[in-house]
Design a protein around this motif. Structure first.
Motif: not given
Length: 540
Positions: A257-276
């Motif tokens: 149950l979520r929006y796919p806010s983090h589906h973009h491949p991460a560029k570092s070991n520290v995850p970003g905040v994602g997008e709406f």
């Protein structure tokens, strides 16, 4: 039951990225099952790609309680056997692609051998992903359940239980697509999918904005999901309760149950905040109407203009800024309330659908909620906000979610039971333990039972210790735990011995092994000496 592993690695281990469901099954897995008490053994050759292991299972008291059993001479004896602490049921996930795109069982013999090993180990059951894109592949209303029925029968014959996950999403690895007929429709209707601010589509599941729109050849997705559930129910009715004890309903990306806010491949070991993910035309239309209804139409023209991109940190832009960010303004509350309410409404529709469909069966129902723990120790909880959970330092975003699960009498599946704060990135200000505690509190308040899962079968430091802490600790509320998932690393020497120790520590013996009646030794010897059980298997 005590199990030891003798490593014999004949091939290099394959991929072990099981968090996303990669099968990565192992090659030439040779299982030598040895009943120490009966002094009988049998070999099972399990052929998976890419790895090799031989494990030895020493038979002790099974984990089920048995009141009485008949022995030679017609006499009946009673024997108390060990039972799991606090009644936590233990399941293991089957490979994500256990059933192929052609509706046959992948690695059938290997899976059968793995199931027998789990049965001897004392595992209660297995979890099986059932894919929309496989069972209703060709055309709407044309269902093909043969592969799944064969697997259910295999599980039933071994006396294991089965939890079924109905998956209305797609998977990249292993590659499992949405139904072909849905993809054909989507070619001319890209608004069926979630869209980010740059116009990028997320094609792994349908947008929640189309739930009640007749976009699938005149039917709504909710109608199609319901017909899928009804067909599954009629096809598997004979397995309900006796074998199938639970069904979870996919609620979004990766079944969560979520929006796919983090589906973009991460560029570092520290995850970003994602997008709406509110930029498809249907969600933008909802947003526009909502803004007009409250008398501020300018707020409905788009999503937040000052939100960061996928890989950026909360303070990169103004929206999630720790102090003085837009998330704390009247506009921020307007947008985040709207965004999260649509997610909860979507979950309510799906769980209500499942509840009404399976209400006359004895199975329990569940849905999965993610553990978006990155940036939890910031004031805005940015990763949770982009995922659709309006949870901040000033607001509990899981009260409404738990209330919705409780209203539909569904259990909540929570992943991340193997994650501890100690081993998280300090830069990401993460706290999976605090988030898990918050969601657990909300579930307890609304009478919602929790089913736990781990985040990954490999690579989590001290993961088994953290799982045991969550399952057996003072505040534990877990009803069932599913270990994800069977594959190359799962059966490797270095892992399977740890898993065996984990299972043993979940069991509370009521009798010493020497107190087990000798009749059980005879039963074990009979099982092991049966030529039909002395298998040398090699999967196609």
């Amino acid at each position: 039951m005590e199990v030891s592993v003798i490593g014999s690695s004949q091939a290099k281990l394959g991929r072990t990225d099981f968090a996303c469901g990669d099968v990565g099954l192992c090659n030439n897995l040779s299982a030598k099952i040895f009943c120490r008490k009966s002094k009988i053994c049998f070999d099972q050759r399990i052929r998976w790609p890419e790895a090799s292991v031989r494990f030895t299972i020493k038979a002790a008291a099974p984990t089920e309680a048995v009141v009485s059993e008949k022995v030679s001479g017609g006499k009946t004896t009673s024997s108390r056997r060990s039972k799991r602490i606090d009644g936590v049921r233990l399941y293991v996930g089957l490979p994500m692609d256990a059933v192929s795109d052609c509706n046959t069982i992948n690695h059938a013999r290997a899976i059968a051998s793995g199931l027998k090993a789990l049965k001897l180990l004392g595992v209660d059951g297995v979890e099986l992903p059932v894919w929309w894109g496989i069972a209703e592949k060709q055309s709407m209303g044309k269902y093909e359940w043969s592969g799944y029925l064969a697997l259910a029968e295999m599980v039933q014959k071994l006396g294991l239980k089965l939890h079924v996950s109905l998956c209305f999403h797609a998977s990249k690895d292993p590659k499992i697509q949405l139904p072909q007929w849905v993809s054909r429709i989507a070619e001319s209707q890209p608004s069926l999918f979630f869209t980010d601010q740059s116009g990028q589509l997320y094609k792994e599941c349908l947008s929640l904005a189309v739930d009640d729109l007749p976009v699938l050849d005149g039917k709504t997705p909710i109608q199609v999901y319901k017909e899928f559930c009804e067909s599954f129910k009629s096809s598997f009715l004979s397995f309900m309760d006796s074998t199938i004890t639970g069904i979870s309903v996919g609620l979004g990306p990766d079944g969560e149950l979520r929006y796919p806010s983090h589906h973009h491949p991460a560029k570092s070991n520290v995850p970003g905040v994602g997008e709406f993910q509110c930029y498809d035309k249907n969600l933008l239309s909802h947003l526009k109407r909502h803004a007009q209804a409250i008398g501020n139409p300018l707020w409905g023209l788009s999503g937040p203009h000052d939100a960061p991109n996928y890989d950026q940190f909360p303070n990169s832009n103004n929206f999630f800024k720790e102090h003085g960010g837009s998330w704390e303004t009247a506009y921020g509350d307007f947008f985040l309330s709207w965004y999260s309410s649509h997610l909860i409404s979507h979950g309510d529709r799906l769980l209500s659908l499942a509840s009404s469909t399976f209400s006359d069966t004895p199975v329990t129902l569940a849905g999965k909620v993610p553990l978006m723990h990155s940036w939890y120790r910031t004031r805005s909880h940015a990763s949770e906000l982009t995922s659709g959970f309006y949870n901040t330092v000033n607001r509990d975003g899981y009260e409404g979610v738990a209330e919705m699960f409780g209203r539909n009498s569904c259990k909540m599946i929570l992943p991340g039971m193997d994650l501890s704060d100690e081993h998280q990135s300090q830069e990401a200000l993460s706290s999976p333990e605090s988030l898990l505690a918050q969601i657990t509190t909300a579930c307890r308040k609304h009478g919602v039972e929790i089913c736990g899962q781990n985040s990954s079968v490999a690579g989590v430091p001290r993961g088994f210790e953290q799982i045991k802490k969550n399952l057996l600790g003072e505040n534990a509320v877990i009803d069932m735990f599913t270990y994800q998932r069977m594959g190359a690393y799962f059966f490797s020497p270095e892992h399977f011995s740890s898993f065996t120790e984990f299972v043993r520590n979940l069991n509370q013996p009521e009798l010493h092994g020497d107190d087990v009646p000798k009749d059980e030794e005879e039963a074990a010897e009979s099982l092991c000496s049966d030529p039909g059980k002395d298998l040398h298997m090699q999967a196609a």
